[in-house]
Scaffold this active site. Sequence first.
Site, PDB file in Angstrom:
ATOM      1  N   GLY A 161       0.830  -1.206   0.000  1.00  0.00           N
ATOM      2  CA  GLY A 161       0.000   0.000   0.000  1.00  0.00           C
ATOM      3  C   GLY A 161       0.862   1.254   0.000  1.00  0.00           C
ATOM      4  O   GLY A 161       1.888   1.292   0.667  1.00  0.00           O
TER       5      GLY A 161
ATOM      6  N   ARG B 245       1.046  -4.822  -6.042  1.00  0.00           N
ATOM      7  CA  ARG B 245       1.091  -6.138  -5.407  1.00  0.00           C
ATOM      8  C   ARG B 245       1.459  -7.126  -6.508  1.00  0.00           C
ATOM      9  O   ARG B 245       0.948  -7.049  -7.621  1.00  0.00           O
ATOM     10  CB  ARG B 245      -0.243  -6.447  -4.749  1.00  0.00           C
TER      11      ARG B 245
ATOM     12  N   ASP C 259       4.692  -5.194   6.086  1.00  0.00           N
ATOM     13  CA  ASP C 259       5.231  -6.510   6.461  1.00  0.00           C
ATOM     14  C   ASP C 259       5.148  -7.545   5.338  1.00  0.00           C
ATOM     15  O   ASP C 259       5.986  -8.442   5.261  1.00  0.00           O
ATOM     16  CB  ASP C 259       4.627  -7.024   7.772  1.00  0.00           C
TER      17      ASP C 259
ATOM     18  N   THR D  23       3.768   2.509   5.729  1.00  0.00           N
ATOM     19  CA  THR D  23       2.347   2.120   5.657  1.00  0.00           C
ATOM     20  C   THR D  23       1.565   3.038   6.580  1.00  0.00           C
ATOM     21  O   THR D  23       2.049   3.366   7.664  1.00  0.00           O
ATOM     22  CB  THR D  23       2.123   0.648   6.069  1.00  0.00           C
TER      23      THR D  23
ATOM     24  N   ASP E  88      -0.900   2.230   8.225  1.00  0.00           N
ATOM     25  CA  ASP E  88      -1.538   1.456   9.294  1.00  0.00           C
ATOM     26  C   ASP E  88      -0.763   1.436  10.611  1.00  0.00           C
ATOM     27  O   ASP E  88      -1.327   1.119  11.660  1.00  0.00           O
ATOM     28  CB  ASP E  88      -1.763   0.006   8.840  1.00  0.00           C
TER      29      ASP E  88
ATOM     30  N   ASP F 290       1.181  -0.728  11.747  1.00  0.00           N
ATOM     31  CA  ASP F 290       1.084  -2.040  12.402  1.00  0.00           C
ATOM     32  C   ASP F 290       2.375  -2.850  12.279  1.00  0.00           C
ATOM     33  O   ASP F 290       2.330  -4.071  12.182  1.00  0.00           O
ATOM     34  CB  ASP F 290      -0.109  -2.830  11.818  1.00  0.00           C
TER      35      ASP F 290
ATOM     36  N   ARG G  15      -6.745  -1.474   8.149  1.00  0.00           N
ATOM     37  CA  ARG G  15      -6.836  -2.938   7.974  1.00  0.00           C
ATOM     38  C   ARG G  15      -7.297  -3.581   9.278  1.00  0.00           C
ATOM     39  O   ARG G  15      -8.324  -3.196   9.813  1.00  0.00           O
ATOM     40  CB  ARG G  15      -5.508  -3.507   7.475  1.00  0.00           C
TER      41      ARG G  15
HETATM   42  P1  ADP Z   1       2.489  -4.536   2.535  1.00  0.00           P
HETATM   43  O1  ADP Z   1       3.943  -4.587   2.215  1.00  0.00           O
HETATM   44  O2  ADP Z   1       1.965  -3.130   2.586  1.00  0.00           O
HETATM   45  O3  ADP Z   1       2.145  -5.365   3.758  1.00  0.00           O
HETATM   46  P2  ADP Z   1       1.369  -6.634   0.813  1.00  0.00           P
HETATM   47  O4  ADP Z   1       1.043  -7.547   1.935  1.00  0.00           O
HETATM   48  O5  ADP Z   1       0.364  -6.474  -0.263  1.00  0.00           O
HETATM   49  O6  ADP Z   1       1.692  -5.149   1.287  1.00  0.00           O
HETATM   50  O7  ADP Z   1       2.746  -7.154   0.175  1.00  0.00           O
HETATM   51  C1  ADP Z   1       3.329  -6.472  -0.915  1.00  0.00           C
HETATM   52  C2  ADP Z   1       4.000  -7.450  -1.825  1.00  0.00           C
HETATM   53  O8  ADP Z   1       5.023  -8.170  -1.117  1.00  0.00           O
HETATM   54  C3  ADP Z   1       3.112  -8.564  -2.369  1.00  0.00           C
HETATM   55  O9  ADP Z   1       2.354  -8.163  -3.480  1.00  0.00           O
HETATM   56  C4  ADP Z   1       4.133  -9.605  -2.785  1.00  0.00           C
HETATM   57  O10 ADP Z   1       4.730  -9.244  -4.012  1.00  0.00           O
HETATM   58  C5  ADP Z   1       5.164  -9.455  -1.668  1.00  0.00           C
HETATM   59  N1  ADP Z   1       4.884 -10.478  -0.647  1.00  0.00           N
HETATM   60  C6  ADP Z   1       3.922 -10.454   0.290  1.00  0.00           C
HETATM   61  N2  ADP Z   1       3.922 -11.593   1.024  1.00  0.00           N
HETATM   62  C7  ADP Z   1       4.902 -12.375   0.520  1.00  0.00           C
HETATM   63  C8  ADP Z   1       5.410 -13.674   0.830  1.00  0.00           C
HETATM   64  N3  ADP Z   1       4.873 -14.414   1.788  1.00  0.00           N
HETATM   65  N4  ADP Z   1       6.447 -14.137   0.101  1.00  0.00           N
HETATM   66  C9  ADP Z   1       6.993 -13.388  -0.889  1.00  0.00           C
HETATM   67  N5  ADP Z   1       6.562 -12.165  -1.229  1.00  0.00           N
HETATM   68  C10 ADP Z   1       5.539 -11.650  -0.553  1.00  0.00           C
END
Ligand code: ADP
Length: 329
Positions: free
Chosen positions: A18, A79, A110, A133, A135, A137, A179
């Site tokens: 995000g 994403r 995260d 982020t 959030d 969090d 979230r």
């Molecule tokens: P944020 O970083 O804000 O928490 P997301 O959870 O959407 O956002 O994660 C962003 C991107 O990080 C995902 O689209 C993916 O490319 C990568 N990602 C998330 N989780 C994993 C994972 N378990 N293993 C590898 N890459 C991941």
Amino acid sequence: MAQFKTEVKKIGVFTSGGDAPGMNAAIRAVVRAALTQNIKVDGIIGGYSGMLEENFTVLGLRSVANVIQRGGTILKTGRCMEFLKPEYRAKAVENLRKQGIDSLVCIGGDGSFTGALALWNEHQFPIIGVPGTIDNDIFGTDNTIGFDTAVNTGLQAIDRIRDTAASHDRLFIVEVMGRNSGFIACSVGLAGGAEEIFIPENPITVDKVVEKIKAAVTKGKKSSILVTAEGQKPGRAYDLAEQIRKKSGFEAKVCILGHQQRGGSPTAIDRILASRLGAAAVQLLLQGQCNLMVGADGERIVTTPFDQAINTEKHVNKDFTNLASLLSL
Ligand code: ADP
């Protein structure tokens, strides 16, 4: 935390997940802190997708001019579902090495750090994470980049809603982002003088809120504002309004702030945090440190290994909700 020995010559910087106000200030800090040490910087466009699509751009000193005040991210974000699979991560590393990128700064949440951790574990590709982020969090930093701006945006909305709530003697329910966490709701609610704050971490019953509103009415209070976090379960703002109506007859107006909290010019607090963390990320790479997130603990810059930052829950200060309730007599 881990140590690596290869010389840092070209850092790749990207934003992922995000978007959050202040990400541009962090990119600027990475670029300028690196270039002053004669380290090159490439921007990776669109987060992890950019690594797979070889979407790289050279970032020079002037490429980050006039971005410190801009919301969103000049490097785009997104994403990338392919990144959950090891074969795509291997391809990403191959593309990075081909481009001459030897280390990374990942600005994100995260989920993004989970991808970063995998790149280190599977390919020993050095990465530092910068928490960005709205959030808030993420464990390992007082605040994440973007949180303060999102809180202030939410607060401005509450102040405006309060004007109309007072003029019409109305009950308002304002739903904020976050979230599954209540950080934004707690801060917006306390700073905005909300009567009650609904957060996932500290559920309160509708009966209790109805009781409180009734008591307030008998004391002559004519308008009230409730703040709820989007992740509040069960029910979001409209459900809450319906439950209150059924139990008390009070009609509540609903306002969902939504994505406007993600945008806008970052506050001074977010710009300063982003500048500090972005510059610190470069210094850490130059010291051969990686596989960690950089954060702020008051005036101090602190580091937290990725696995700890990802797997440790950061707790909201429940005193905020109690205090908001106590002060809104
Ligand atoms: P944020 O970083 O804000 O928490 P997301 O959870 O959407 O956002 O994660 C962003 C991107 O990080 C995902 O689209 C993916 O490319 C990568 N990602 C998330 N989780 C994993 C994972 N378990 N293993 C590898 N890459 C991941």
